[in-house]
Write a protein that holds these residues in place. Structure first.
Motif, PDB file in Angstrom:
ATOM      1  N   VAL A  73      46.802  37.979  30.209  1.00 25.59           N
ATOM      2  CA  VAL A  73      45.576  37.168  30.351  1.00 25.59           C
ATOM      3  C   VAL A  73      45.148  37.151  31.818  1.00 25.59           C
ATOM      4  O   VAL A  73      43.960  37.298  32.129  1.00 25.59           O
ATOM      5  N   PHE A  74      46.117  37.029  32.730  1.00 27.13           N
ATOM      6  CA  PHE A  74      45.805  37.022  34.158  1.00 27.13           C
ATOM      7  C   PHE A  74      45.193  38.360  34.582  1.00 27.13           C
ATOM      8  O   PHE A  74      44.220  38.398  35.342  1.00 27.13           O
ATOM      9  N   LEU A  76      43.559  40.463  32.635  1.00 28.64           N
ATOM     10  CA  LEU A  76      42.199  40.518  32.071  1.00 28.64           C
ATOM     11  C   LEU A  76      41.235  39.695  32.916  1.00 28.64           C
ATOM     12  O   LEU A  76      40.105  40.099  33.171  1.00 28.64           O
ATOM     13  N   PHE A  77      41.722  38.539  33.368  1.00 34.16           N
ATOM     14  CA  PHE A  77      40.902  37.667  34.218  1.00 34.16           C
ATOM     15  C   PHE A  77      40.497  38.399  35.502  1.00 34.16           C
ATOM     16  O   PHE A  77      39.332  38.359  35.915  1.00 34.16           O
ATOM     17  N   LEU A  78      41.465  39.124  36.116  1.00 33.40           N
ATOM     18  CA  LEU A  78      41.168  39.872  37.345  1.00 33.40           C
ATOM     19  C   LEU A  78      40.132  40.970  37.077  1.00 33.40           C
ATOM     20  O   LEU A  78      39.186  41.145  37.840  1.00 33.40           O
ATOM     21  N   GLU A  79      40.328  41.704  35.964  1.00 31.73           N
ATOM     22  CA  GLU A  79      39.398  42.778  35.588  1.00 31.73           C
ATOM     23  C   GLU A  79      37.983  42.224  35.419  1.00 31.73           C
ATOM     24  O   GLU A  79      37.010  42.796  35.915  1.00 31.73           O
ATOM     25  N   ARG A  80      37.881  41.114  34.691  1.00 33.41           N
ATOM     26  CA  ARG A  80      36.564  40.519  34.423  1.00 33.41           C
ATOM     27  C   ARG A  80      35.912  40.028  35.706  1.00 33.41           C
ATOM     28  O   ARG A  80      34.711  40.139  35.883  1.00 33.41           O
ATOM     29  N   ARG A  81      36.760  39.496  36.600  1.00 33.36           N
ATOM     30  CA  ARG A  81      36.230  38.991  37.877  1.00 33.36           C
ATOM     31  C   ARG A  81      35.643  40.147  38.689  1.00 33.36           C
ATOM     32  O   ARG A  81      34.565  40.013  39.280  1.00 33.36           O
ATOM     33  N   ARG A  84      32.387  41.128  37.151  1.00 31.79           N
ATOM     34  CA  ARG A  84      31.344  40.116  37.386  1.00 31.79           C
ATOM     35  C   ARG A  84      30.795  40.233  38.815  1.00 31.79           C
ATOM     36  O   ARG A  84      29.592  40.234  39.028  1.00 31.79           O
TER      37      ARG A  84
END
Lengths: 96, 219
Positions: A73-74, A76-81, A84
């Protein structure tokens, strides 16, 4: 000077809190443990079972998978950031 | 691109750890935590070494690379702290199953928590000093000192006292006495965890780089 004191103060406070946490954890856990009298001993040979201990196996699986889901999840969060921020930069460049 | 595949390598690692590798003779099914607990601790040590090496390069290298090396050192230390904490948690669960308690005052438990507090203190130091130009160098010096302490806490002190922990992978006789399937799984796990570390570090560095460029563009 004031800033230096605040840095040292913050550092000292952190070290103090960490020490209190470590020592309180060390004194609380033995009392909480159901096997407090076993402190400092290895599991005896009598407890070894020939059949797989599914209770322990599932518990270990649960711990490992929960940890790994957290790391995924972390990531994925970095990828999405990253995506964005890149999108925002693109739109900023276009508006210019 | 290869690093992007690192999360996928974790799938065979988890499958091998739970379905292929046999349980250890005296530790039973709980021994499967080994394939995650040891690599997590290994990654934390690796991450702390990377932050130390980046700090040495920062102090010795040209000023233009200062920002980039500071970012690498900082992000690597953060990952090291997180993986260190995960290793402590995984170890505590294993200790509860095998020894009956989460915390046993074992030398390895104490030293790894001590290592955690050294690097957590670095974060406090960084929050306080990062705004100043000298702060980057102060942080680098701290990370180098922490790296010097690291081998004593990880390799020397735990071996000086009696421990509940089993012998390390390379035992006191200098040999690896481990079942071939267990060893294969452990090596695969070490490789996949290392790749995950490299991937997370590259993403964190990239975020800082993009945000720095963005700030420079907007000025």
């Amino acid at each position: 000077m004031k800033k230096k004191i605040s840095i040292i103060g913050r550092y000292a406070a952190f070290v103090l809190v960490t020490c209190i946490l470590i020592f309180s954890a060390g004194s609380i856990f033995p009392r909480m443990g159901a096997f407090a009298s076993d402190q400092g001993t290895m599991v005896t040979d009598d407890s070894i079972k020939d059949t797989p201990d599914t209770g322990v196996l599932y518990r270990v699986m649960g711990i490992v998978l929960a940890g790994w889901i957290g790391i995924f999840v972390f990531m994925l969060f970095l990828e999405r950031r990253i995506r964005r921020i890149e999108k925002e930069m693109e739109s900023e460049n276009e508006s210019r | 691109m290869l690093l992007r595949l690192s999360p996928l390598l974790m799938v065979p690692t988890i499958v091998l750890a739970f379905l292929w590798a046999p349980p250890a003779r005296t530790l039973g099914e709980a021994s499967r935590i080994l394939y995650f607990h040891v690599p997590l601790a290994w990654i934390s040590v690796l991450a702390f070494c990377v932050s130390g090496i980046a700090s040495i390069t920062l102090l010795a290298g040209p000023k233009e690379r200062e920002q980039r090396l500071d970012t690498i050192a900082h992000n690597s230390a953060i990952i090291g702290i997180v993986f260190n904490l995960l290793a402590v948690i995984a170890g505590a669960f294993w200790a509860k199953i095998s020894w009956g308690m989460y915390w046993n005052w074992d030398p390895r438990q104490i030293t790894i928590v001590f290592l955690f507090s050294i690097y957590a203190a670095y974060l406090c130091l960084r929050i306080g000093t990062h705004a100043s130009n000298a702060g980057v160098k102060i942080n680098a010096v701290y990370l180098i000192l922490a790296m010097i302490v690291l081998p004593f806490l990880v390799f020397v002190l735990p071996r000086m006292y009696d421990s509940l922990h089993p012998d390390p992978l390379i035992n006191r006789a200098g040999k690896i006495e481990m079942d071939a399937r267990m060893l294969t799984t452990l090596v695969l796990s070490l490789v996949s965890h290392s790749m995950v570390y490299a991937y997370i570090l590259s993403m964190m560095n990239r975020i800082v780089r993009i945000e720095t460029n963005r700030r420079a563009d907007s000025l």
